[in-house]
Scaffold this motif. Structure first.
Motif, PDB file in Angstrom:
ATOM      1  N   PRO A  40       1.142  -0.974   0.072  1.00  0.00           N
ATOM      2  CA  PRO A  40      -0.195  -0.250  -0.417  1.00  0.00           C
ATOM      3  C   PRO A  40       1.041   1.272   0.248  1.00  0.00           C
ATOM      4  N   VAL A  41       0.667   2.708  -1.292  1.00  0.00           N
ATOM      5  CA  VAL A  41       1.455   3.514  -1.231  1.00  0.00           C
ATOM      6  C   VAL A  41       0.662   4.376  -0.782  1.00  0.00           C
ATOM      7  N   ASP A  42      -0.842   5.195  -0.641  1.00  0.00           N
ATOM      8  CA  ASP A  42      -1.367   5.570   0.096  1.00  0.00           C
ATOM      9  C   ASP A  42      -3.146   5.301  -0.102  1.00  0.00           C
ATOM     10  N   ILE A  43      -3.441   6.326   0.627  1.00  0.00           N
ATOM     11  CA  ILE A  43      -4.945   5.776   1.282  1.00  0.00           C
ATOM     12  C   ILE A  43      -5.739   7.070   1.656  1.00  0.00           C
ATOM     13  N   VAL A  44      -6.975   7.257   0.418  1.00  0.00           N
ATOM     14  CA  VAL A  44      -7.468   8.823   0.629  1.00  0.00           C
ATOM     15  C   VAL A  44      -9.006   7.684   0.692  1.00  0.00           C
ATOM     16  N   THR A  45      -9.540   9.276   0.891  1.00  0.00           N
ATOM     17  CA  THR A  45     -11.078   9.316   0.941  1.00  0.00           C
ATOM     18  C   THR A  45     -11.857   9.813  -0.292  1.00  0.00           C
ATOM     19  N   ALA A  46     -12.893   9.643  -0.628  1.00  0.00           N
ATOM     20  CA  ALA A  46     -13.586  10.086  -2.005  1.00  0.00           C
ATOM     21  C   ALA A  46     -14.366  11.569  -1.682  1.00  0.00           C
ATOM     22  N   GLY A  47     -14.770  12.054  -0.150  1.00  0.00           N
ATOM     23  CA  GLY A  47     -15.139  13.562   0.403  1.00  0.00           C
ATOM     24  C   GLY A  47     -16.597  13.167   0.121  1.00  0.00           C
ATOM     25  N   ASP A  48     -17.229  11.933  -0.236  1.00  0.00           N
ATOM     26  CA  ASP A  48     -18.593  12.389  -0.664  1.00  0.00           C
ATOM     27  C   ASP A  48     -19.496  11.296   0.619  1.00  0.00           C
ATOM     28  N   GLY A  49     -18.758  12.278   1.318  1.00  0.00           N
ATOM     29  CA  GLY A  49     -19.917  11.726   3.078  1.00  0.00           C
ATOM     30  C   GLY A  49     -20.178  10.401   3.064  1.00  0.00           C
ATOM     31  N   THR A  50     -19.718   9.208   2.288  1.00  0.00           N
ATOM     32  CA  THR A  50     -19.384   7.846   2.917  1.00  0.00           C
ATOM     33  C   THR A  50     -18.591   7.459   3.436  1.00  0.00           C
ATOM     34  N   ASN A  51     -17.902   8.450   3.871  1.00  0.00           N
ATOM     35  CA  ASN A  51     -16.425   7.602   4.142  1.00  0.00           C
ATOM     36  C   ASN A  51     -15.640   6.660   4.291  1.00  0.00           C
ATOM     37  N   ALA A  93      -6.262  10.891  -6.329  1.00  0.00           N
ATOM     38  CA  ALA A  93      -6.997  11.851  -5.487  1.00  0.00           C
ATOM     39  C   ALA A  93      -8.449  11.939  -6.225  1.00  0.00           C
ATOM     40  N   PHE A  94      -9.149  12.133  -5.565  1.00  0.00           N
ATOM     41  CA  PHE A  94     -11.418  12.181  -5.906  1.00  0.00           C
ATOM     42  C   PHE A  94     -11.073  14.109  -5.830  1.00  0.00           C
ATOM     43  N   HIS A  95     -12.049  14.164  -7.313  1.00  0.00           N
ATOM     44  CA  HIS A  95     -12.288  15.883  -7.654  1.00  0.00           C
ATOM     45  C   HIS A  95     -12.898  15.570  -6.374  1.00  0.00           C
ATOM     46  N   PRO A  96     -13.447  17.767  -6.352  1.00  0.00           N
ATOM     47  CA  PRO A  96     -13.606  18.411  -4.881  1.00  0.00           C
ATOM     48  C   PRO A  96     -15.234  18.206  -5.174  1.00  0.00           C
ATOM     49  N   ASP A  97     -15.669  17.939  -6.089  1.00  0.00           N
ATOM     50  CA  ASP A  97     -16.740  18.039  -6.275  1.00  0.00           C
ATOM     51  C   ASP A  97     -17.663  16.006  -6.615  1.00  0.00           C
ATOM     52  N   TYR A  98     -16.656  15.338  -6.535  1.00  0.00           N
ATOM     53  CA  TYR A  98     -16.604  13.755  -6.728  1.00  0.00           C
ATOM     54  C   TYR A  98     -17.275  13.575  -6.902  1.00  0.00           C
ATOM     55  N   GLU A  99     -18.555  14.346  -5.167  1.00  0.00           N
ATOM     56  CA  GLU A  99     -19.545  13.205  -5.047  1.00  0.00           C
ATOM     57  C   GLU A  99     -21.471  13.592  -6.638  1.00  0.00           C
ATOM     58  N   THR A 100     -20.925  14.653  -7.060  1.00  0.00           N
ATOM     59  CA  THR A 100     -21.303  15.188  -8.553  1.00  0.00           C
ATOM     60  C   THR A 100     -20.929  14.877  -9.827  1.00  0.00           C
ATOM     61  N   ASN A 101     -19.587  14.701  -9.807  1.00  0.00           N
ATOM     62  CA  ASN A 101     -19.332  14.668 -11.380  1.00  0.00           C
ATOM     63  C   ASN A 101     -18.650  13.088 -11.106  1.00  0.00           C
ATOM     64  N   GLY A 102     -18.429  12.758 -10.639  1.00  0.00           N
ATOM     65  CA  GLY A 102     -17.351  10.868 -10.324  1.00  0.00           C
ATOM     66  C   GLY A 102     -16.138  10.490 -10.684  1.00  0.00           C
TER      67      GLY A 102
END
Length: 192
Positions: A40-51, A93-102
């Protein structure tokens, strides 16, 4: 002569002031929450509220976990990468508006050993799986000499731009002087 007599007294007072009480070291332990990972080299969240947690493995796999650390599956396997040593899938990295644009981005070394950033989209029917066919290469940076010093970490800034650091091109001490060369994208912090 009286000043010399006070020297031992001054030294004694100074050494007493420097003495610290001895305290025991705290007991530290750790409990693994996720096991079974390979490099494993990175761990991130999508920032979409699902955690949910997305774990990037150097070999090309991104695994997705619930907020309670239950494996939900393989989010994406990035193909066409070179692995080994410091090469492979390095970051996402997830787009700041990932929840909308995916949209999300990945950073890796391609089969030629060059640095590459690509954009993907989440699958329309499954939030825990990416659409592998949506891959769009955003930038390819020539990395011709050595296989190490590839950089990594993608992050979106508060300005909405994607930032990432490129390695200096490898070896030790940047022998090609890439980081000091303004005409070369190696050894730089880039903004897209």
């Amino acid at each position: 002569m009286k000043r010399i007599q006070f020297l031992p007294v001054i030294m004694l007072v100074c050494s007493l002031l420097l003495i610290q009480p001895v305290t025991a070291q705290p007991t530290i332990s750790y409990v693994p929450l996720i096991t079974g990972l390979t490099q494993p080299v990175d761990i991130v969240t999508a920032g979409d509220g699902t955690n949910r947690l997305f774990v990037v493995e150097q070999g090309g796999t991104i695994k997705v976990y619930s907020s309670t650390y239950v494996l939900l599956g393989t989010f994406l396997t990035v193909t066409g990468i070179s692995t080994g040593g410091e090469q492979g899938l390095l970051s996402m990295a997830f787009h700041p508006d990932y929840e909308t644009n995916g949209f999300f981005w990945v950073y890796y070394t391609n089969t030629a050993g060059n640095l590459e950033v690509s954009r993907y989209r989440v699958s329309a029917g499954n939030a825990n799986q990416a659409d592998a066919a949506s891959r769009q290469v955003v930038i390819t940076i020539s990395h011709p000499t050595f296989s190490n010093h590839n950089g990594a970490k993608l992050n979106f800034g508060s300005d909405g731009f994607l930032y990432f650091a490129t390695g200096d091109g490898g070896s030790g001490g940047d022998p090609a002087n890439n980081a000091q060369n303004g005409g070369n994208l190696l050894g730089k912090m880039l903004r897209i």
